[in-house]
Design an enzyme around this catalytic site. Structure first.
Site, PDB file in Angstrom:
ATOM      1  N   CYS A  72       0.811  -1.223   0.000  1.00 19.50           N
ATOM      2  CA  CYS A  72       0.000   0.000   0.000  1.00 19.50           C
ATOM      3  C   CYS A  72       0.845   1.274   0.000  1.00 19.50           C
ATOM      4  CB  CYS A  72      -0.885  -0.041   1.248  1.00 19.50           C
ATOM      5  SG  CYS A  72      -1.701   1.520   1.580  1.00 19.50           S
TER       6      CYS A  72
HETATM    7  N1  LIG Z   1      -6.523   8.066   3.409  1.00 20.00           N
HETATM    8  C1  LIG Z   1      -5.989   6.831   3.881  1.00 20.00           C
HETATM    9  C2  LIG Z   1      -6.122   5.757   2.828  1.00 20.00           C
HETATM   10  C3  LIG Z   1      -5.561   4.429   3.256  1.00 20.00           C
HETATM   11  C4  LIG Z   1      -6.030   3.292   2.324  1.00 20.00           C
HETATM   12  O1  LIG Z   1      -7.002   3.441   1.573  1.00 20.00           O
HETATM   13  N2  LIG Z   1      -5.331   2.141   2.355  1.00 20.00           N
HETATM   14  C5  LIG Z   1      -5.745   1.029   1.533  1.00 20.00           C
HETATM   15  C6  LIG Z   1      -4.586   0.193   1.069  1.00 20.00           C
HETATM   16  S1  LIG Z   1      -3.614   0.961  -0.170  1.00 20.00           S
HETATM   17  C7  LIG Z   1      -6.592   0.091   2.357  1.00 20.00           C
HETATM   18  O2  LIG Z   1      -6.215  -0.305   3.429  1.00 20.00           O
HETATM   19  N3  LIG Z   1      -7.738  -0.285   1.796  1.00 20.00           N
HETATM   20  C8  LIG Z   1      -8.616  -1.223   2.386  1.00 20.00           C
HETATM   21  C9  LIG Z   1     -10.039  -0.842   2.164  1.00 20.00           C
HETATM   22  O3  LIG Z   1     -10.298   0.278   1.702  1.00 20.00           O
HETATM   23  O4  LIG Z   1     -10.884  -1.681   2.441  1.00 20.00           O
HETATM   24  C10 LIG Z   1      -4.559   7.063   4.273  1.00 20.00           C
HETATM   25  O5  LIG Z   1      -3.848   7.806   3.559  1.00 20.00           O
HETATM   26  O6  LIG Z   1      -4.134   6.528   5.289  1.00 20.00           O
END
Ligand SMILES: N[C@@H](CCC(=O)N[C@@H](CS)C(=O)NCC(=O)O)C(=O)O
Length: 379
Positions: A72
């Site tokens: 990520c």
């Molecule tokens: N705005 C958040 C976004 C984090 C994010 O979307 N991470 C993704 C992985 S790249 C995630 O864990 N997605 C899981 C989901 O949305 O279910 C940040 O910058 O911390």
């Protein structure tokens, strides 16, 4: 103990799992099936507390646990800053397995042999999925279960799941920062959050120097919207118009970055001689660009290695010469996660073999560039 899950919490959680699996809004539906715009709309992170001296969550060695995924880009920011600031002994981390399915991120088990890298391990607090932690903290939680997640072992609470703020906690005071954002004033601090715990050489690492704060904030705004999030908006779009508009904005911004870097002569980094937050935030998207985004998210107007010489040089400088960037980049997690977790984009889960190598060496160029340079007598 925090990880002794109560029966009630478990029932609530299991009930929610059933609800979710029946619901239209499955977590792997990046755009709701009934959304005619076809646009990916990223939700707000829900946990927005801060590590702060004298606050609810004071800086303490070993107290916090950082959950990441090597795949990520948002979590990658936190890993890079942790290492740049020398916080390895102070904030331990665990990386989840790269394969994210209906229940979200899961922790690796002893039998996983396809997820290399340090700290790809079972959760030290015993959870199977990252979502289990969110529901223990808040059985009514309705947001997404995202990495990075910064967890406080002492109170059993999530400090933050917003990467932009997690990285800043590692080197600034959060409240003056908010004032800065509101009033545009210079950032005054009474010392960085963790500095009392750090060796001198790490205290000096300032990723958000006063004289560049305004510029970095301005850059963050368009970089976040059109590049960091822009690749996702292109890739998750379910209409051609949503895709085309995100992809066009993305490449307009990449040209802007290329032109900025071409005028940056004082040093190899985004702002010249010193690494700043701007490098960290741009790097984690650009390092994934050629290997994943170009084909998987269809962001293929150009790739970095043949289309953006200045970005390419900047990227390789960080990757090869600054351990915090190179050592935290795990190609297998990056390539496999996207291509095998997004079945709506890649239903057969086949991971493309190329491009090889995932990143070129510092002196290397793709054959066409090499040929052109030879013709010009430059190589
Ligand atoms: N705005 C958040 C976004 C984090 C994010 O979307 N991470 C993704 C992985 S790249 C995630 O864990 N997605 C899981 C989901 O949305 O279910 C940040 O910058 O911390």
């Amino acid at each position: 103990m925090f990880n002794n899950e109560g029966l009630m919490t478990r029932r609530v959680r299991e009930g929610r799992l059933m609800e979710n699996s029946q619901a239209e809004d499955k977590i792997t539906n990046w755009v709701a099936p009934n959304d005619k715009s076809g646009e990916f709309k990223r939700g707000q992170s829900q946990f927005r507390n801060a590590i702060k001296k004298g606050g609810e969550f004071p800086p303490e060695k070993g107290r916090y646990l950082l959950y990441v995924s090597y795949a990520c880009p948002w979590a990658h920011r936190a890993l890079i800053v942790r290492q740049l600031k020398g916080l390895q002994d102070i904030i331990p981390y665990v990386s989840v397995h790269w394969n994210m399915q209906e229940k979200g991120w899961r922790f690796a088990t002893a039998s996983d042999d396809d997820a290399p890298g340090d700290s790809v391990a079972p959760d030290p607090l015993g959870h199977e999925y990252l979502r289990d932690i969110y529901f223990e903290v808040d059985p009514e939680y309705k947001g997404r279960f995202t990495v990075p997640t910064l967890f406080d072992k002492k109170t059993g609470r999530i400090v933050s799941n917003e990467s932009a703020e997690i990285i800043r906690m590692m080197y600034t005071e959060v409240f003056p920062l908010l004032l800065f954002q509101i009033f545009g004033a210079g950032l005054e601090t009474d010392g960085w959050q963790f500095d009392d715990l750090l060796e001198d050489k790490y205290k000096q690492v300032d990723l958000f120097p006063k004289e560049l704060q305004k510029e970095i904030e301005e850059t963050n705004t368009w970089t976040y919207d059109t590049i960091n999030n822009g690749v996702y908006k292109s890739g998750f779009a379910t209409t051609a118009s949503a895709y085309e508009s995100a992809c066009t904005a993305l490449f307009t911004s990449l040209s802007r970055v290329e032109s900025h870097l071409s005028t940056q002569t004082s040093g190899p980094y985004y702002h010249g001689t010193h690494i700043t937050e701007a490098d960290v935030r741009l790097f984690t998207t650009m390092i994934r660009f050629d290997v994943v985004y170009v084909q998987h998210f269809k962001t293929n107007i150009r790739d970095v290695r043949s289309g953006y010489p200045y970005i390419h040089q900047w990227l390789r400088e960080l990757y090869w010469n600054v351990p915090a960037f190179g050592e935290t980049t795990q190609w297998e997690h990056i390539k496999r996660h996207y291509t095998r977790s997004h079945s709506q984009i890649n239903p057969y889960g086949i991971t493309p073999l190329g491009p090889e190598p995932p990143i070129l060496g510092l002196g290397e160029e793709v054959p066409a560039v090499r040929f052109a340079l030879e013709r010009l007598g430059r190589k």
